[in-house]
Design a protein around this motif. Structure first.
Motif, PDB file in Angstrom:
ATOM      1  N   ARG A  92      22.292  -2.526  -2.232  1.00  0.00           N
ATOM      2  CA  ARG A  92      20.900  -2.787  -2.598  1.00  0.00           C
ATOM      3  C   ARG A  92      20.536  -4.048  -2.376  1.00  0.00           C
ATOM      4  O   ARG A  92      20.915  -4.960  -2.807  1.00  0.00           O
TER       5      ARG A  92
ATOM      6  N   TYR B 201      23.798   6.156   1.601  1.00  0.00           N
ATOM      7  CA  TYR B 201      22.693   5.075   2.168  1.00  0.00           C
ATOM      8  C   TYR B 201      22.463   3.824   1.603  1.00  0.00           C
ATOM      9  O   TYR B 201      23.005   3.440   0.676  1.00  0.00           O
ATOM     10  N   ARG B 202      21.697   3.029   2.191  1.00  0.00           N
ATOM     11  CA  ARG B 202      21.649   1.706   2.042  1.00  0.00           C
ATOM     12  C   ARG B 202      20.059   1.585   1.589  1.00  0.00           C
ATOM     13  O   ARG B 202      19.040   2.310   2.041  1.00  0.00           O
ATOM     14  N   LEU B 203      19.792   0.532   0.558  1.00  0.00           N
ATOM     15  CA  LEU B 203      18.615   0.709  -0.369  1.00  0.00           C
ATOM     16  C   LEU B 203      17.885  -0.686  -0.149  1.00  0.00           C
ATOM     17  O   LEU B 203      18.642  -1.605  -0.466  1.00  0.00           O
TER      18      LEU B 203
ATOM     19  N   VAL C 264      16.856  10.974  -1.823  1.00  0.00           N
ATOM     20  CA  VAL C 264      18.033  10.489  -1.720  1.00  0.00           C
ATOM     21  C   VAL C 264      19.326  11.206  -1.873  1.00  0.00           C
ATOM     22  O   VAL C 264      20.604  11.007  -1.545  1.00  0.00           O
TER      23      VAL C 264
ATOM     24  N   ALA D  11      23.252   4.317  -4.268  1.00  0.00           N
ATOM     25  CA  ALA D  11      23.229   3.394  -3.069  1.00  0.00           C
ATOM     26  C   ALA D  11      24.446   2.720  -2.627  1.00  0.00           C
ATOM     27  O   ALA D  11      25.015   2.214  -3.410  1.00  0.00           O
TER      28      ALA D  11
END
Length: 232
Positions: free
Chosen positions: A94, A73-75, A67, A91
């Motif tokens: 989340r 990014y989305r988690l 990552v 992130a």
């Protein structure tokens, strides 16, 4: 640890850390991945090993190194993946599915400290990973090829990761069922307020439960807007 990317042409990066025992070819896992890619995400899925001797080097660092190369990014994570995800940084969103932030009441909860002292990574401690506990859509292949026994070293490392769990992000959303017999729902309630918890009727895996269709839109909305999606 196995990592695979689905839909390189997706608009946004979504990291999906699976549970202990999930395989990327399991039908219900692929159902969720297909829904995520259909929503426009480039999905980076991680299948984690079931027997480890060190949480940081075998679970956390491989995902953290990945990552770190992403530009946002989305988690999304499930169960043991949620324990890993809680230790990750950076992130934008989340979402936790039945996060493994504590052992459920039972043998492993009571005897876990004793089992954790055994110096072995051999998986011989029975786990409650049958279809009744996983979800009513769980397939025979999923149950047969998933994990059904835990190693003392895995218990030791997960207990330590739970003990050192950082605060859960203020915008994080959790999906879980009060009928879960695989993770502690009390540990979830101790860390996330009820207004950011989505309850469903089913087994440990939302994506292996019939309730998944009723909650898919909420899950996608939470990935997009965080906890604001629950009050919309």
């Amino acid at each position: 640890m196995e990592q695979r990317t689905f839909d390189d042409g997706g608009d946004e990066d979504l990291v999906f850390v699976l549970v202990w025992g999930n395989k990327l070819y399991h039908e219900n896992v692929r159902w969720l991945i297909d829904e995520l890619t259909g929503a426009g995400y480039r999905v980076h899925a991680f299948r984690i090993p079931t027997a480890i001797s060190d949480f940081r080097s075998e679970y956390l660092e491989p995902v953290a190194e990945f990552v770190a190369e992403l530009d946002g990014y989305r988690l999304l994570s499930h169960s043991t993946g949620g324990l890993i995800a809680a230790h990750l940084d950076g992130a934008d969103r989340r979402i936790y599915l039945s996060p493994f932030w504590g052992f459920p009441e039972g043998v492993l909860d009571v005897l876990g400290p004793l089992f954790a002292k055994l110096p072995t990574s051999v998986e011989f401690l029975p786990a409650n990973t049958d279809a009744e506990n996983i979800g009513d859509l769980a397939t025979d292949r999923q149950i047969a090829t998933g994990a059904n026994a835990a190693a003392p070293s895995w218990i030791r490392e997960c207990r330590e990761a739970q003990r050192t769990l950082p605060p859960i992000d203020d915008d994080a959303v959790v999906f879980c069922t009060l009928r879960d017999r695989i993770v502690s729902t009390r540990a979830i309630g101790d860390r996330v307020p009820p207004e950011r918890i989505v309850l469903y009727d089913g087994g440990h895996e939302l994506f292996s439960s019939s309730a998944r269709d009723r909650h898919l839109d909420t899950l996608l909305a939470a990935l997009e807007d965080g906890s604001a999606a629950l009050s919309a």
